[in-house]
Scaffold this active site. Structure first.
Site, PDB file in Angstrom:
ATOM      1  CB  SER A 125     -11.131 -16.256  -7.568  1.00 45.58           C
ATOM      2  OG  SER A 125      -9.930 -16.707  -7.035  1.00 45.58           O
ATOM      3  CE1 TYR A 149      -9.880 -13.848  -4.541  1.00 43.00           C
ATOM      4  CE2 TYR A 149     -10.844 -11.510  -4.834  1.00 43.00           C
ATOM      5  CZ  TYR A 149     -10.133 -12.755  -5.346  1.00 43.00           C
ATOM      6  OH  TYR A 149      -9.833 -12.987  -6.648  1.00 43.00           O
ATOM      7  CE  LYS A 153     -13.157 -12.324  -7.316  1.00 42.02           C
ATOM      8  NZ  LYS A 153     -13.266 -11.390  -8.736  1.00 42.02           N
TER       9      LYS A 153
END
Ligand code: WQD
Length: 343
Positions: A125, A149, A153
């Site tokens: 992302s 989040y 990643k």
């Protein structure tokens, strides 16, 4: 015929990716815990493609459940889109996010190695970049995520890089996608957020159908032309095509190719919240009520991708306009006011 395992294949990005793979006569296995998706997605995929697709309701944080899938199918490559993805929620429940997102990848890699499967596309992302210093954002930019989040990643990308470094049999592509938008042309696949939408587009369309009273625009004094924040929006179908191109690149790759590549997928252009709102009002045919409110914690003023590497390595370019992205999103919302529920 060997299959591609699409972990998280019943999700928004996953389901569009599965359709693209099936349309290219690729055999597909879906594994999903359906915590953030709906079994109706499987029937929608089968109706769109006219092909059946084998799917497992599986908790991929459980090693045995991953092993069962590899035991029962001949798998040549994996696309991993499985993981929690709410920026806000990740900061409230970091342990939940680290356990889920990291354990899924660690289990997949462990079992892949056991079954001699060494090709994986990772759905990463743009959040890995945090607040980009230079625009457009290049893959060489520093990874400085500002939320849990994004940090999951980056940690997963680091695991893939270390693995690739340690064993020449592995080949990985990590796709850092920006802001997905749109829905399948049939309007039978689309984004179906659980509860109150975090993302801009579903929030706008839920206001348009009267499920929500008005849009809150987070901040009106960013250093941007109209004061609202700017993002790089990409049609979900282009994003799915990028995942397929990356998988094919890995399956065709010979030993001389590099073992880990990070590649941005975006439109290469930035649109402000007000510009997106206007594009939706044109697609919907009416004004959307909104208020300006405080900035959202962690929101950066401007972010959009350099997509030169995707063109060079994957021969991939975005094909949809922002107007088409908004129209397709709106048609999905109109046809499925409650998403996949009650289907
Ligand atoms: C877009 C813009 C908000 C909602 C996140 C993840 C990213 C990717 C996409 C998974 C921002 C503004 C939003 C609202 C608003 N997901 N906004 N009112 O935060 O750019 O990216 O989702 O990979 O990784 O980080 O997307 O849709 O939440 O926001 O004003 O109700 O709309 O400030 O500028 P974001 P978003």
């Amino acid at each position: 015929m060997t299959a591609i395992l699409v972990a998280g294949g019943a999700g928004y990005v996953g389901s569009h990716t599965v359709v693209k793979l099936l349309e290219k006569n690729q055999k597909v296995i879906i594994a999903d815990d359906f915590s953030h998706s709906n079994l109706a997605v499987i029937s929608a995929i089968q109706a769109i493609t006219g092909q059946s697709v084998k799917s497992y309701r599986a908790d991929l944080t459980q090693l045995e459940e991953v092993k069962k899938i590899f035991d029962e199918n001949e798998i040549s490559g994996v696309i991993n889109l499985a993981g929690y993805k709410s920026v806000g929620e990740s900061s409230q429940m970091p342990l939940h996010y680290y356990r889920n997102n990291l354990e899924i990848m660690l289990n997949l890699l462990t079992v892949m190695e056991e079954y001699d499967v060494y090709r994986l596309v990772f759905s990463s992302s743009a959040t890995v970049y945090g607040n980009p210093k230079e625009l457009p954002v290049k893959e060489s930019a520093q990874r400085k995520p500002t939320n849990t989040y994004g940090r999951t990643k980056v940690m997963i990308e680091q695991i893939l890089q270390d693995l690739a470094e340690s064993d020449s049999r592995w080949r990985f592509i990590s796709l850092r996608f920006f802001n997905p938008l749109g829905a399948h042309k049939s309007s039978n696949l689309g984004e179906d957020p659980n509860g109150l939408p975090n993302n801009l587009a579903p929030y706008i369309t839920q206001v348009a159908i009267g499920k929500l009273p008005k849009l809150q625009i987070y901040g009106h004094d960013f250093p941007t032309p109209d004061g609202t924040s700017v993002r790089d929006y990409l049609h979900i179908d282009d994003l799915a095509a990028g995942h397929v191109a990356a998988m094919n690149n890995l399956l065709d790759s010979q030993d001389e190719t590099s073992r880990f590549e990070a590649i941005n997928l975006g439109s290469g252009k930035g649109y402000s919240v007000l510009e997106i709102l206007q594009a939706f009002e044109e697609a919907i045919g009416k004004k959307i009520p909104f208020d300006y409110t405080e900035k959202r914690l962690g929101d950066t003023a401007e972010s959009f991708a350099s997509i030169e590497k995707a063109k060079r390595v994957l021969d991939w370019v975005p094909t949809y306009t922002i107007e088409e992205m908004c129209q397709d999103t709106w048609h999905w919302q109109l046809k499925h006011p409650n998403g996949y529920d009650n289907e």
